[in-house]
Motif scaffolding. Structure first.
Motif, short mmCIF file in Angstrom:
data_model
loop_
_atom_site.label_atom_id
_atom_site.label_comp_id
_atom_site.label_asym_id
_atom_site.label_seq_id
_atom_site.Cartn_x
_atom_site.Cartn_y
_atom_site.Cartn_z
N ASN A 1 0.87 -1.23 -0.02
CA ASN A 1 0.01 0.06 -0.06
C ASN A 1 0.83 1.19 -0.03
O ASN A 1 1.04 2.05 1.17
N ASP A 2 1.43 1.59 -1.22
CA ASP A 2 2.37 2.47 -1.17
C ASP A 2 1.97 3.91 -0.81
O ASP A 2 2.59 4.67 -0.21
N ALA A 3 0.91 4.37 -1.39
CA ALA A 3 0.30 5.50 -1.17
C ALA A 3 -0.08 5.79 0.43
O ALA A 3 0.16 6.68 1.14
N GLY A 4 -0.61 4.58 0.94
CA GLY A 4 -1.00 4.60 2.35
C GLY A 4 0.36 4.91 3.26
O GLY A 4 0.41 5.48 4.31
N ALA A 5 1.25 4.27 2.68
CA ALA A 5 2.69 4.23 3.44
C ALA A 5 3.28 5.73 3.21
O ALA A 5 3.66 6.32 4.40
N GLN A 6 3.14 6.35 2.16
CA GLN A 6 3.66 7.77 1.83
C GLN A 6 2.75 8.66 2.69
O GLN A 6 3.56 9.62 3.23
N ASP A 7 1.69 8.39 2.96
CA ASP A 7 0.76 9.22 3.60
C ASP A 7 1.09 9.20 5.29
O ASP A 7 1.06 10.17 6.13
N ALA A 8 1.26 8.03 5.64
CA ALA A 8 1.60 7.45 7.15
C ALA A 8 2.98 8.29 7.42
O ALA A 8 2.87 8.77 8.65
N LEU A 9 4.06 8.28 6.52
CA LEU A 9 5.31 8.78 6.71
C LEU A 9 5.39 10.38 6.84
O LEU A 9 6.15 10.94 7.76
N PHE A 10 4.49 10.76 6.19
CA PHE A 10 4.70 12.46 5.69
C PHE A 10 4.42 13.21 7.06
O PHE A 10 5.40 14.10 6.94
N PRO A 11 3.50 12.93 7.88
CA PRO A 11 3.58 13.88 8.95
C PRO A 11 4.91 13.89 10.14
O PRO A 11 5.16 14.96 10.21
N LEU A 12 5.33 12.66 10.21
CA LEU A 12 6.69 12.71 10.80
C LEU A 12 7.75 13.32 10.00
O LEU A 12 8.30 14.07 10.62
N ALA A 13 7.75 12.92 8.84
CA ALA A 13 9.06 13.56 7.98
C ALA A 13 8.96 14.88 8.06
O ALA A 13 9.90 15.58 8.10
N LYS A 14 7.88 15.55 7.72
CA LYS A 14 7.57 16.72 7.34
C LYS A 14 7.87 17.55 9.02
O LYS A 14 8.40 18.72 8.88
N GLN A 15 7.35 17.02 10.05
CA GLN A 15 7.58 17.52 11.27
C GLN A 15 9.09 17.76 11.79
O GLN A 15 9.78 18.62 12.15
N ARG A 16 9.95 16.64 11.01
CA ARG A 16 11.48 16.83 11.25
C ARG A 16 12.26 17.60 10.36
O ARG A 16 13.28 17.99 10.56
N ASP A 17 11.61 17.87 9.16
CA ASP A 17 12.32 18.44 8.05
C ASP A 17 11.03 19.43 7.25
O ASP A 17 10.42 18.64 6.47
N ALA A 18 11.25 20.46 7.59
CA ALA A 18 9.95 21.37 7.35
C ALA A 18 10.17 21.58 5.65
O ALA A 18 9.12 21.73 5.12
N SER A 19 11.21 21.14 4.89
CA SER A 19 11.00 21.20 3.65
C SER A 19 10.78 19.81 2.71
O SER A 19 11.07 19.70 1.65
N TYR A 20 10.59 18.88 3.65
CA TYR A 20 10.25 17.45 3.49
C TYR A 20 8.88 17.64 2.32
O TYR A 20 8.01 18.23 2.42
N VAL A 21 9.23 16.80 1.26
CA VAL A 21 8.03 16.87 0.24
C VAL A 21 7.61 15.27 0.13
O VAL A 21 8.32 14.47 0.22
N LYS A 22 6.37 15.05 0.26
CA LYS A 22 5.64 13.75 0.53
C LYS A 22 6.38 12.87 -0.58
O LYS A 22 6.51 13.22 -1.71
N SER A 23 6.73 11.95 0.03
CA SER A 23 7.64 10.72 -0.82
C SER A 23 6.79 10.19 -2.19
O SER A 23 5.47 9.99 -2.03
N THR A 24 7.30 10.16 -3.03
CA THR A 24 6.79 9.25 -4.27
C THR A 24 7.31 8.36 -4.46
O THR A 24 6.93 7.45 -5.63
N LYS A 25 8.11 7.71 -3.70
CA LYS A 25 8.91 6.29 -3.96
C LYS A 25 7.80 5.36 -3.72
O LYS A 25 6.78 5.29 -3.01
N ILE A 26 8.03 4.48 -4.48
CA ILE A 26 7.40 2.86 -4.26
C ILE A 26 7.76 1.97 -4.14
O ILE A 26 9.21 1.76 -4.27
N GLY A 27 7.49 0.57 -3.49
CA GLY A 27 8.23 -0.29 -3.24
C GLY A 27 9.28 -0.51 -2.46
O GLY A 27 9.31 0.23 -1.33
N THR A 28 10.30 -1.22 -2.84
CA THR A 28 11.62 -1.37 -2.16
C THR A 28 12.14 0.11 -1.59
O THR A 28 12.72 0.53 -0.58
N ALA A 29 12.10 0.80 -2.75
CA ALA A 29 12.63 2.04 -2.36
C ALA A 29 12.03 2.99 -1.46
O ALA A 29 12.49 3.71 -0.33
#
Lengths: 1082, 483
Positions: free
Chosen positions: B380-408
């Motif tokens: 569920n790549d989209a779900g994973a990207q969504d789940a990671l985003f709030p944390l990653a954004k909180q730690r790095d204001a310039s973080y852009v939601k990941s578009t990676k999929i799969g193993t990456a």
């Protein structure tokens, strides 16, 4: 007291026996040793019934004609004959080890003659020459079966004593101490040795059974002095001495030897960590002569080594100490006058031009202090017909040879007894001691243990900081040298690595810290004795001992565990011991039948009140009291009680002092056991036969004593680890600020009961040729059952231990004691006393759940002794690469298995088989030899303790041969380690990375525990009376004495007397004390 | 004897009845729910008691062990030797290792205390609701302890097999007896039963009195961790999302404050210590902080793996937690202390002289990471990207939601996890659950210090050996393979 009692007996016996007056001859009898008058000496005309005894001043008058042969006899002295003449002066020679004596037994005294138990004693005479702060130290070598390991060097420390082997696995093995008739649990070093009249060790069940409750490990009875009949006498004793280290340090490498060996260990580690390096490449890197990376001041990996270019290698001197700024190493260890990368060449040889530029590399010397010992006692005593008194004050001050170790004690004693009325006698014996002491951590690898720190630090580290460029000392603002803590980055001094105790400084810490105690004891024994109905006597004894110990501990703000805030703690313990007993004596004689019956009851209460508190973060420097610290780190108190109660019965019978019978019974209850199982009944019986008194031997003149005796009995042991082993408890454990409690790891056992120790004892005592040769041969079989065994529970049950009555063990032994006068001349005599003991210890039953228990180097298992050693088997060193070879587990496979000459070995200690080594810490035989020489006014004696056989696990040597951490000291034997392929040696390669496998616990570290220990030598000179008369001095004696003079063991530095279990530690080495003393009687 | 009993006074029977003042009897402990709560409090206290050596400080020491046996915490020096043999994989492979014995003993101590509560609480007097909640907490503690034990001492749970490999003894009664190793499958069955019962019992319970206690959130968070290890990713994602409800991500300021504040709003579960519980040298902060003045920290400040550090973006606020130069004077290194590049200041002790402090066991960030990882592993790549985003954004204001999929995407989440949870006791168990090798090469690990640079996945070294103390007293235990 002894003399007084005999005196009294003689008065009774001799009343009405004086007759046939023929003309008075008078004279005086004194003891040759001390020149003091002897009261109560029997003086008889040979071959007649005419006799008298000496008075309190030693004087006698007897109605015989001049020229009659007079026989002077006195217990404890050699019987002497002299021709009657006017003003006859007789100096009687004491007879050491004479078997004729009155000895202390439970709840009374007994005549040696009719004593069926096994006991040994020393008297004030043996004690007075010994510069011991703990009187029990003088028991060393006194009797077979009594093992006394000397106290550690800490001034005031107590020796460890075992009587007839090891009787218990988990309960205490310490003998019971009885002071003036009552159990004593204060510290024995509270007692002034000069106040002691005698110390008796009771060994067999029949003599200890009456102390059933705690007597399983033997009993040590200490009796203090009482006033002696005669003129009041004042005694002054003063000794002064110096103290030295009694056991030498292990042989360790000096700085010149150390650097090349540290290089070896490091070079080999480089090879182990980087298998792609060649030996030559690693050698260059270790020396520091590779290509230097300017960013790090370390070396880049050699080309072709297969190691990433980002990896950097420090040199040996950088490994032994460095200072870095980010990645750049700016300083390294270098105590020499040559550049750091030229100390050791690429062949591992030290630069011939290297000279030490520091003179403060000796940490042993740094923690030494000038030591001394002073010991003074002033006493006076006297007695009239009804009342006797003894008063003393004493002072001891000892300063040990290591900084911050000392002991200071003031003692006082008052002993008054009075026959108030014809039927009522009473007495009080009060003593007090006030001690204070600075104590060191002895044992364990704590950084504040100076014996760990100084033994383990490599010889290339200076005590004080130096400017690494110039080598000059660095000084602080006050002009004092700066201690090199190994963490002086701010001063640009290289940091010490872990093996060299980086960041710590034992001398500075000891000087700034405070670890001390103050101990007060007040001890009172009172009794009242009522005689009634002619044959009955009722006695009540009441004793109370109050001991308080106040411990202070402070760790400073500059260096060590307390830094940087500083921390302090105080602990106060108040222990109170009450004992009350009531005894009823009945004695009766019908013709030649002598009966004695004793019945009694006693109870005993111990109260422990404790309070402790700690705080950290100090405000003002110099004040170490709690109030001067901001944060409370602990504050707690507790109260504990331990009690027992007992009923006593004893029956003694003899027929004409020829056939002797004794039986006793005791029923005890202890608060450590539940109501259903707290009572235990113990009993004993003994028989004796004075063969020498039989008609068929009576006429053989060279036999003075021949006694056969035997006893059998049971005594109990309740000394569990905790005070409440039958109760399952929850300990208090607060969660943050929330109240809470937590299961105790010990599970209560409501069925727990007494451990029982049953002992059979058979002995022959003899005295031949006017007691020129005397002694005893004794065999015992001591069986412990219902052992109080801390049974380990499965760890997965979440609890650790339950004390259960499981397991059986025996100690069987033979004891030999021989005393002889090799020479017994008028002016010269030579007495030899020798004893030997051999004991076999075996466990005969183990808990079913845990048929064996591994603990350290030992494994407990049926048919093995408690100290049988169990470990890996060292099988030598592989000449190809210097690996340590171990005997492998059966079926072990893998890369660590090697086959050499057809035999399989492993180099992985985890695959080595662990098994019984066939060795044990128990010696084959141990004992002592005492020689005493008397020549005119001089006497000289020396005592040697010995032990043959047994094995000690020398973990200290193991540490010095291991190189797991950089910067640690090394034993000189490391010079003989494997260095090149083909080297045949039994010392493996030294390699910092593989040290764990190369130097794992194995038989390699076992060493013979045999030793000979010259424990004491004393030279005495009695000042002739002629010289003293003008000074109004009755008697004077000067002596020089040495204590703990020389230990000869299997390895220099190894002290097998540190433990009975065959282990050694970083302990405070025993002090050798040389002292000069003066004893004056006014 | 007769004479004695007649003539002499004998004492009262009670004379020989004594009891301690610093302990209470088992009966008293479970008289009522008030006392039973004290027994519960004691268990949490047991999580930060010193057991024997100074590397035996309850949960905090196990947390250090778990990082020492990974590759993300780097020791540039052996310091004074504490934990050295753990990071070299020596202690865990030695039956006589005191650390091995401690870890084993510690968790079974928690279990045994929990069992006493579970067994006795029903008979105690007090409100039923209290009993239910107390039992719920005890069940959760038992699950927590068995879960740690089985991860450390047994081979990993592999969802593709029956998991019949030997696990650890399951101790679920108050009986003291020898217990054999249950299978890994059986252990996880019991863990799940306990945690499910705990969730039932804690649902609707009154608010906990202290953050050290299990409540519904902590129980759900634990369930998420268990499910993650069992590769039961759907449950893991679900539980992780539930567990973090009410625990917002911490601010940048809080992140830089030293991980020593119990009141941090992101902490779901943690402990507080008070000064008179004197932690001295067994505290977490005596080894992991930058500033406590212990020999260990002076000689061996804990560093981050340089390779991991370099994965952070330039604007990641977590960069503050490490100094890549080893020269940054703003790091409050204790006097005389060494500095090494990449040393941490993530953990700050209360002061250089007091090591007591608060310690985090579970926080919201981990739950975001579990949800993200679980969803990614479910595909569920989209779900994973969504789940990671709030944390990653909180730690790095310039973080852009990941578009990676799969193993990456999984790799990105794992890097986030390693950085975010650095030093909090996860890495060894993560490597093990994912069946990955240990690889300390190509980093600032010094082979001379770390020694054990690589360990292949599935090696025997991933299992700790059972301690000798257990083998001594429990012959039903089958030891793990030596090699």
């Amino acid at each position: 007291m002894k003399k007084f009692l005999l005196n009294f007996l003689w008065v009774l016996l001799l009343i009405g026996s004086q007759a046939y007056a023929q003309g008075p001859v008078s004279g005086r009898v004194t003891g040759k040793d001390d020149g003091l008058p002897l009261a109560g000496v029997s003086v008889t005309a040979k071959g007649t019934k005419v006799g008298t005894q000496t008075g309190p001043d030693g004087r006698f008058t007897i109605n015989v004609q001049s020229g009659t042969t007079l026989v002077f006899s006195y217990i404890g002295f050699i019987t002497q004959e002299a021709s009657a003449s006017a003003n006859l002066n007789i100096a009687m020679l004491s007879a050491p080890n004479q078997l004729n004596d009155v000895i202390a037994v439970p709840y009374g005294t007994a005549k040696r003659e009719t004593f069926v138990g096994s006991a040994a004693s020393i008297t004030s005479k043996d004690l007075t020459n010994r510069p011991v702060s703990n009187p029990l130290s003088a028991l060393a070598g006194v009797a077979p079966g009594v093992q006394v390991n000397p106290a550690i060097g800490q001034p005031g420390a107590a020796p460890v004593i075992r009587v007839r082997g090891i009787g218990s696995v988990n309960a205490s093995n310490a003998p019971l101490i009885i002071l003036d008739g009552v159990q004593y649990e204060g510290t024995v070093s509270n007692i002034n040795a000069e106040d002691i009249e005698n110390i008796t060790v009771l060994k067999d069940a029949s003599s200890t059974a009456l102390y059933g409750a705690k007597a399983a490990n033997g009993v040590i009875m200490i009796n203090t002095k009482r006033g002696k009949k005669g003129a009041n006498q004042v005694n002054i004793k003063a000794t002064a001495g110096l103290m030295y280290r009694g056991v030498p340090e292990y042989d360790r490498l000096d700085a010149y030897q150390y650097y090349p060996m540290a290089w070896q260990a490091y070079r080999n580690a480089l090879l182990s960590a980087n298998p792609t390096l060649t030996r030559a490449q690693a050698s260059v890197l270790a020396s520091g002569q590779g290509t230097i990376d300017p960013l790090t001041n370390t070396q880049l990996p050699p080309t072709g080594s297969g190691i990433a270019a980002t990896t950097r290698f420090p040199s040996i001197s950088q490994t032994l100490g460095s200072l870095n700024n980010g990645n750049l190493i700016t300083q390294s260890n270098n105590p020499f006058n040559v550049p750091a990368n030229q100390i050791v060449d690429v062949n591992g040889v030290i630069n011939p031009n290297a000279q030490l530029r520091y003179d403060d590399l000796d940490w042993l010397a740094a923690v030494r202090q000038p030591s001394n010992r002073q010991d003074y006692t002033l006493s006076y005593n006297g007695a009239n017909e009804k009342t006797d008194y003894y008063v003393s004050v004493g002072y001891v001050n000892e300063k040990g040879f290591t900084v911050k170790s000392d002991f200071d004690r003031l003692t006082a004693r008052l002993n008054v007894n009075t026959q108030a009325t014809k039927w009522f006698k009473t007495g009080v014996n009060m003593s007090g001691a006030v001690s204070s002491s600075n104590t060191l951590t002895s044992g364990g690898s704590s950084y504040i243990n100076p014996f760990f720190f100084s033994r383990s630090i490599g010889p290339v580290y200076s005590v004080y900081a130096h400017n690494p460029a110039t080598g000059e000392y660095l000084y602080d603002a006050l002009g004092q040298k700066v201690y090199d803590t190994g963490a002086l980055a701010n001063l640009g001094v290289p940091l010490r690595p872990a093996g060299a105790n980086g960041g710590r400084h034992v001398l500075q810490e000891l000087l700034l810290n405070d670890v001390s105690f103050k101990r007060n004891i007040f001890s009172t024994r009172v009794y009242g004795e009522v005689s009634f109905l002619k044959h009955f006597k009722f006695t009540t004894n009441l004793s109370a001992d109050y001991q308080s110990v106040y411990n202070s501990s402070y760790q400073n703000q500059l260096v060590g565990d307390g830094a940087p805030g500083g921390r302090t703690s105080r602990t106060a313990n108040f222990n109170t011991y009450y004992n009350l007993n009531e005894l009823l004596d009945y004695s009766q004689t019908f013709d030649k039948h002598n009966f004695k019956i004793l019945a009694g009851h006693e109870n005993y209460t111990r109260l422990f009140d404790g309070l402790s508190a700690g705080r950290n973060t100090q405000l003002l420097a110099g004040n170490t009291e709690l109030v001067n610290f901001t944060t409370i780190s602990s504050a707690t108190s507790s109260k504990d009680r331990d009690r027992y109660e007992g009923y006593i019965g004893r029956f003694n019978y003899d027929y004409d002092q020829k056939y002797i019978l004794e039986a006793s019974i005791r029923r005890d209850g202890s608060s450590r056991f539940s109501r259903d199982s707290r009572w235990g009944t113990f009993g004993s019986g003994g028989i004796g036969w004075r063969i020498d008194r039989e008609d068929f031997l009576r006429n053989i003149s060279w036999i003075d004593l021949l006694k056969l005796r035997s006893s059998y009995g049971a005594v109990g042991n309740y000394q569990t680890d905790g005070l409440y082993p039958y109760q399952s408890l929850y300990d208090i454990a607060n969660n943050g600020a929330e109240p809470g409690y937590l299961q105790s790891t010990t599970v209560g056992n409501p069925n727990l009961k007494w451990e029982v120790n049953k002992q059979l004892d058979v002995a022959i005592e003899f005295g031949f040729f006017k007691n020129r040769l005397s002694g005893s041969i004794e065999a015992f079989d001591r069986r412990s059952s219902n052992l109080l065994f801390n049974v380990p529970l499965p760890v997965s049950s979440g609890v650790s231990i339950q004390t259960q009555n499981i397991g059986e063990m025996y100690n069987k032994g033979i004891e030999l004691n021989l005393a002889g006068d090799a020479i017994r001349g008028k002016n010269f005599s030579w007495n030899i006393n020798f004893n030997a003991t051999s004991i076999k210890n075996r466990i005969t039953k183990m808990p079913v759940e845990t048929p064996f228990i591994v603990s350290g180097i030992n494994r407990l298992e049926k048919d093995h002794s408690i100290y049988d050693q169990y470990t890996r088997i060292f099988a030598g060193v592989d000449p190809s690469d210097g690996s340590t070879l171990y005997v492998p587990q059966e079926g072990a496979t893998g890369a660590s298995i090697r086959t050499i000459n057809g035999v399989q070995y492993t180099i992985d200690q985890n695959l080595a088989i662990q098994q019984y080594t066939g060795k044990s810490a128990f010696p084959k035989v141990y004992g002592a030899l005492t020689n005493t020489f008397n020549y005119k006014d001089f006497s000289f004696s020396f005592l040697v303790n010995y032990q043959l056989g047994g094995t000690v696990y020398d973990s200290q040597y193991q540490s010095l041969m291991s190189v797991a951490s950089y910067g640690g000291a090394m034993h000189s034997d490391i010079l003989k380690s494997w260095m090149n392929p083909g080297d045949v040696t039994d010392i493996p390669r030294i390699d910092n990375l593989r040290s764990t496998a190369l130097n794992a616990t194995s038989t390699r570290w076992m060493k013979s525990a045999s030793y000979a220990y010259f424990r004491n030598a004393t030279l005495n000179y009695t000042v002739p009376k002629k010289l003293l008369a003008k000074l109004n001095v009755k008697n004077a004696r000067i002596f020089v004495s040495g204590e703990n003079i020389l230990l000869i063991s299997a390895r220099k530095g190894l002290d097998p007397t540190q433990s009975f279990s065959g282990t050694v530690d970083y302990a405070y080495p025993q002090q050798r004390i040389l002292s000069l003393g003066l004893n004056v009687a006014l | 004897m007769m004479a004695a009993s007649v003539l002499l006074p004998s004492c009262k029977k009670e004379f020989l009845d004594t009891a301690p003042t610093d302990a209470v009897s088992t009966e008293v402990a479970f008289t009522n729910t008030v006392n039973a709560r004290y027994a519960l409090n004691g268990i949490y206290r047991a999580m930060y008691l010193q057991y024997a050596n100074q590397d035996e400080g309850g949960e905090s020491s196990v947390m250090i062990d778990m990082d020492m046996m990974g590759e993300d915490v780097v020791n540039r020096n052996v310091g004074n030797g504490w934990f050295r043999d753990i990071w070299r994989y020596i202690t865990s492979r030695s039956v006589n290792g005191s650390q091995t014995a401690f870890v084993y003993r510690y968790y079974y101590k928690l279990i045994s205390n929990a069992n006493a509560i579970i067994t006795n609480i029903d008979a105690a007097s007090g409100p039923e609701a209290d009993k239910k909640a107390i039992k719920g907490e005890a069940l959760a503690i038992r699950a927590f302890a068995h879960f740690k034990l089985v991860q450390i001492f047994a081979q990993r749970y592999d969802a593709t097999t029956q998991n019949t490999q030997l696990g650890v003894p399951l101790n679920i009664t108050t009986k003291v007896e020898k217990l054999p190793r249950s299978t890994v499958a059986a252990v996880y069955t019991q863990i799940n039963k306990d945690i499910d019962d705990a969730i039932t019992n804690l649902t609707g319970a009154t608010a906990r009195t202290n953050k050290s206690h299990f409540n519904l959130n902590v129980a759900q968070g634990l369930k998420a961790r268990v499910a993650l290890v069992q590769q039961n990713y759907a449950v893991a994602a679900d539980m992780a999302a539930k567990a973090r409800v009410g625990f917002p991500l911490m601010s940048t300021d809080d992140y830089k404050a030293g991980f020593n504040n119990y009141n941090n709003n992101e902490w779901i579960w943690g402990i507080t210590q008070i000064a008179d519980q004197g932690t001295f040298f067994y505290s977490f902060f005596a080894y992991m902080s930058v500033n406590f003045n212990s020999t260990n920290i002076r000689g061996n400040p804990k560093c981050i793996n340089s390779a991991l550090y370099n994965q952070m973006t330039a604007t990641d606020i977590r960069r503050y937690c490490w100094d890549p130069t080893g020269t940054d004077a703003t790091l409050p290194v204790p006097a005389g202390g060494s500095r090494y590049p990449y040393m941490n200041r993530k953990f700050l002790s209360n002061s250089s002289s007091n090591s007591y402090g608060d310690l985090v066991f579970m926080r919201a960030s981990e739950m975001y990471l579990i949800e993200a990882e679980a969803k990614a592993r479910l595909g569920n790549d989209a779900g994973a990207q969504d789940a990671l985003f709030p944390l990653a954004k909180q730690r790095d204001a310039s973080y852009v939601k990941s578009t990676k999929i799969g193993t990456a995407l999984i790799d990105e989440i794992m890097i986030q996890r390693r950085i975010e949870l650095w030093g909090e006791g996860f890495r060894f168990l993560d490597l093990k659950r994912l069946n990955q090798p240990l690889d300390r090469t190509n980093s600032n690990h010094d082979p001379l210090v770390s020694v054990q640079m690589t360990i292949p996945a599935g090696d025997v070294k991933w299992q700790w050996l059972f301690p000798q103390a257990e083998l001594n007293s429990n012959d039903l235990i089958i030891q793990n393979p030596i090699n």
